[in-house]
Scaffold this motif. Structure first.
Motif, mmCIF file in Angstrom:
data_model
loop_
_atom_site.group_PDB
_atom_site.id
_atom_site.type_symbol
_atom_site.label_atom_id
_atom_site.label_comp_id
_atom_site.label_asym_id
_atom_site.label_seq_id
_atom_site.Cartn_x
_atom_site.Cartn_y
_atom_site.Cartn_z
ATOM 1 N N ARG A 1 -20.110 -13.959 14.596
ATOM 2 C CA ARG A 1 -19.645 -12.990 15.616
ATOM 3 C C ARG A 1 -18.914 -11.841 14.928
ATOM 4 N NH1 ARG A 1 -15.766 -14.899 18.462
ATOM 5 N NH2 ARG A 1 -15.363 -16.762 17.213
ATOM 6 N N PRO A 2 -19.374 -10.577 15.095
ATOM 7 C CA PRO A 2 -18.750 -9.449 14.418
ATOM 8 C C PRO A 2 -17.327 -9.170 14.897
ATOM 9 C CG PRO A 2 -20.985 -8.893 15.085
ATOM 10 C CD PRO A 2 -20.650 -10.181 15.763
ATOM 11 N N ASP A 3 -16.990 -9.536 16.163
ATOM 12 C CA ASP A 3 -15.669 -9.227 16.728
ATOM 13 C C ASP A 3 -14.733 -10.425 16.712
ATOM 14 O OD1 ASP A 3 -17.078 -10.721 18.511
ATOM 15 O OD2 ASP A 3 -16.558 -9.507 20.308
ATOM 16 N N ALA A 4 -15.041 -11.412 15.910
ATOM 17 C CA ALA A 4 -14.218 -12.629 15.887
ATOM 18 C C ALA A 4 -12.882 -12.339 15.213
ATOM 19 C CB ALA A 4 -14.952 -13.732 15.155
ATOM 20 N N VAL A 5 -11.822 -12.998 15.767
ATOM 21 C CA VAL A 5 -10.462 -12.871 15.246
ATOM 22 C C VAL A 5 -9.887 -14.272 15.170
ATOM 23 C CG1 VAL A 5 -8.164 -11.879 15.599
ATOM 24 C CG2 VAL A 5 -10.197 -10.585 16.270
ATOM 25 N N ASP A 6 -9.189 -14.568 14.048
ATOM 26 C CA ASP A 6 -8.625 -15.907 13.906
ATOM 27 C C ASP A 6 -7.424 -16.059 14.830
ATOM 28 O OD1 ASP A 6 -6.741 -14.287 12.616
ATOM 29 O OD2 ASP A 6 -6.132 -15.969 11.364
ATOM 30 N N PRO A 7 -6.967 -17.302 15.112
ATOM 31 C CA PRO A 7 -5.873 -17.511 16.063
ATOM 32 C C PRO A 7 -4.598 -16.774 15.711
ATOM 33 C CG PRO A 7 -6.993 -19.571 15.634
ATOM 34 C CD PRO A 7 -7.562 -18.590 14.655
ATOM 35 N N GLY B 1 -4.412 -13.801 14.427
ATOM 36 C CA GLY B 1 -4.618 -12.377 14.557
ATOM 37 C C GLY B 1 -4.603 -11.630 13.239
ATOM 38 N N THR B 2 -4.618 -12.332 12.148
ATOM 39 C CA THR B 2 -4.520 -11.672 10.840
ATOM 40 C C THR B 2 -5.889 -11.284 10.311
ATOM 41 O OG1 THR B 2 -2.560 -13.008 10.362
ATOM 42 C CG2 THR B 2 -3.651 -11.922 8.496
ATOM 43 N N TYR B 3 -6.879 -12.091 10.584
ATOM 44 C CA TYR B 3 -8.204 -11.887 10.033
ATOM 45 C C TYR B 3 -9.196 -11.621 11.162
ATOM 46 C CZ TYR B 3 -5.922 -14.167 6.111
ATOM 47 O OH TYR B 3 -5.032 -14.512 5.110
ATOM 48 N N GLY B 4 -10.195 -10.768 10.851
ATOM 49 C CA GLY B 4 -11.166 -10.450 11.869
ATOM 50 C C GLY B 4 -12.493 -10.038 11.274
ATOM 51 N N GLY B 5 -13.522 -10.043 12.135
ATOM 52 C CA GLY B 5 -14.856 -9.636 11.736
ATOM 53 C C GLY B 5 -15.712 -10.808 11.283
ATOM 54 N N LEU B 6 -16.971 -10.434 10.817
ATOM 55 C CA LEU B 6 -17.911 -11.461 10.367
ATOM 56 C C LEU B 6 -17.359 -12.251 9.188
ATOM 57 C CD1 LEU B 6 -21.316 -9.475 10.515
ATOM 58 C CD2 LEU B 6 -20.656 -11.431 11.931
ATOM 59 N N TYR B 7 -16.652 -11.589 8.306
ATOM 60 C CA TYR B 7 -16.226 -12.216 7.065
ATOM 61 C C TYR B 7 -14.717 -12.382 7.000
ATOM 62 C CZ TYR B 7 -20.981 -10.732 6.082
ATOM 63 O OH TYR B 7 -22.329 -10.527 6.147
#
Length: 503
Positions: free
Chosen positions: A440-446, A448-454
């Motif tokens: 998912r390109p718009d994914a964010v970790d719980p 909120g520090t990391y986001g995106g596909l990678y």
């Protein structure tokens, strides 16, 4: 003292006076036979012998002296008697007695020419007086013949008068409660009403029935109907009544007027043209105000009046739960609403707009904020209504701009990214993205520090030339930045999923 007694005493007094006066003159010579001494012969009624036959003659007495029981007029007391009396007619020459005709009332007999009485001049005077009285009664010799038809007419009129009196009736007529007694020849009630000019209709009452026979002493009652427009508790109808007053009319139509309000006096008479009457019955109404309930018995025509009778006043914007002019029904509950209106002034922000501008100098997917935006400010006035302490939604009255907003300017890159990065091609980037973000390109970790596909952090993303947040960039740009990171640091940025690049 009777007349005969007075005459008798007068006669005796006259005789006593004659004894002391000069002697009486000698009697005149007797008149010729058949001619009375007092004048020429007069016609004698044919009924005279009959009457004389049944009339008792004077009692016997000495010649020239009147009997003691016969009366004489006071004027003749003591006067000398006539010289000679008329000689008596022979009995054989008298005509036979003629009986009175049937159905003819008794008529005083006409005395005939008197026989020569034994009493002399006193008897002659009495006979003359009887003839004069008979003449006066009968009006002459033809009086009896005239009297007979008159007696028949009197008898006929007497019978008609008896029938006339028998047909007359005294009745008592009461019209709308006003009685009077009258005489009538009507045979029945309807004829009596016609005589009196009374016309009755379908709404009128006549007792007894118009075709009832009428007798002496009967009573006839007539009650005329009257139209009444009756409005009871707001509901109108027209009724016909024979009542004379408003109170009687309400009783006739079955309206319970105890404690009720009437628009006119209950004792007011109702005319033949009718009347309009409004009636408000007594009802139980509960009024709730300021957290308390008040129950009242009222004849109010409107809810406003019922609230006032409950001792509750309305002030300012206060109102009630029903229209104030509506009719309060029995058992109804009316709630008083205390209303308070206020105004509030608020300062509200005016959001700014973002203006994007294409920049071919920037890689595709890269955005650079050229100028930050700033929100404006406006002053808004609201009307706030509070009902029984409960705040309602404010209503905006006016607003004014205090500060205009500043638009945000963003440059958007349009330069095409390189298709490959030397040293990072041939790796399984799809497997790495699936492991890190589930693809998912718009994914964010719980956190909120990391986001995106990678799962880039913000600092790493900016170091690789990215703008904004990594999860907002396109999948192509995210893969491009990941390859550049791999060239710099290998698979170490992805300690758990980095080995997927080699499968």
């Amino acid at each position: 003292m009777s007349t005969s007694q007075g005459s008798h005493r007068a006669t005796r007094g006259g005789r006593r006076a004659a004894r002391h006066k000069e002697p009486r003159p000698p009697a005149p010579p007797p008149a010729p036979a058949g001619v009375p001494s007092h004048g020429p012969a007069r016609a004698v009624s044919p009924y005279a012998p009959t009457v004389a036959a049944f009339r008792p003659g004077p009692p016997e007495g000495p010649p020239g002296r009147a009997p003691a029981h016969e009366g004489t007029s006071p004027d003749s007391a003591g006067a000398p008697a006539p010289a000679a009396a008329r000689p008596a007619a022979p009995a054989a020459s008298a005509p036979p007695s003629v009986p009175a005709p049937p159905s003819v009332p008794a008529v005083p007999a006409v005395p005939s020419a008197p026989l020569a009485p034994a009493g002399g001049r006193a008897e002659a005077r009495r006979a003359a007086r009887r003839r004069r009285r008979a003449a006066v009664l009968l009006g002459g010799p033809d009086g009896l013949r005239r009297l007979i038809p008159q007696a028949l007419v009197v008898a006929f009129l007497a019978g008609g008068t008896t029938s006339f009196v028998a047909a007359d009736k005294a009745v008592r007529l009461s019209v709308d409660g006003v009685p009077r007694t009258l005489h009538t020849f009507a045979d029945d009630v309807e004829e009596l009403l016609d005589e009196e000019g009374l016309t009755v209709g379908e709404h009128d009452i006549v007792a007894p029935d118009p075709d009832a026979e009428l007798s002496h002493g009967d009573e006839v009652v007539v009650r005329f109907g009257r139209p009444v427009t009756l409005t009871v508790d707001g509901h109108s109808r027209q009724v016909w009544t024979t009542a004379r007053t408003v109170e009687e009319a309400l009783q006739q139509v079955g309206v319970r007027a105890g404690g009720a309000y009437t628009s006119v006096s209950r004792s007011r008479p109702i005319s033949r043209s009718g009347l309009d009457v409004d009636v408000l019955t007594e009802r139980t109404v509960t009024v709730t105000a300021d957290g308390r309930s008040h129950t009242v018995r009222t004849t109010a025509a409107t809810a406003r009046e019922a609230v006032r009778e409950a001792g509750i006043s309305l002030a300012g914007q206060d109102t009630i739960s029903v229209p104030q002019d509506s009719f309060p029904r029995d058992g109804q509950t009316i709630t008083v609403m205390r209303i308070k209106d206020t105004e509030e002034v608020r300062e509200e922000p005016i959001p700014y707009v973002t203006v994007r501008t294409d920049d071919p100098r920037l890689d595709r997917g890269t955005e650079v904020v050229a100028r930050a935006g700033r929100a404006g400010k406006r002053r808004v006035t609201y009307a706030v209504r509070t009902v029984n302490g409960v705040r309602h939604k404010p209503r905006k009255l006016s607003d004014e701009v205090v500060r205009e907003p500043v638009a945000r300017q963003v440059r958007v890159g349009t330069r095409r990214l390189p298709d490959s990065v030397r040293g990072a091609e041939g790796l399984n980037w799809k497997a790495l993205a699936q492991c890190e973000s589930g693809g998912r390109p718009d994914a964010v970790d719980p956190s909120g520090t990391y986001g995106g596909l990678y799962q880039f952090d913000a600092a790493t993303w900016r170091s690789l030339g990215g703008r904004g947040r990594p999860q907002d960039a396109s999948p192509e740009e995210q893969t491009y930045r990941a390859k550049k990171l791999y060239v710099q640091r290998g698979a170490s940025p992805w300690p758990h999923c980095g080995r997927r690049l080699y499968r």
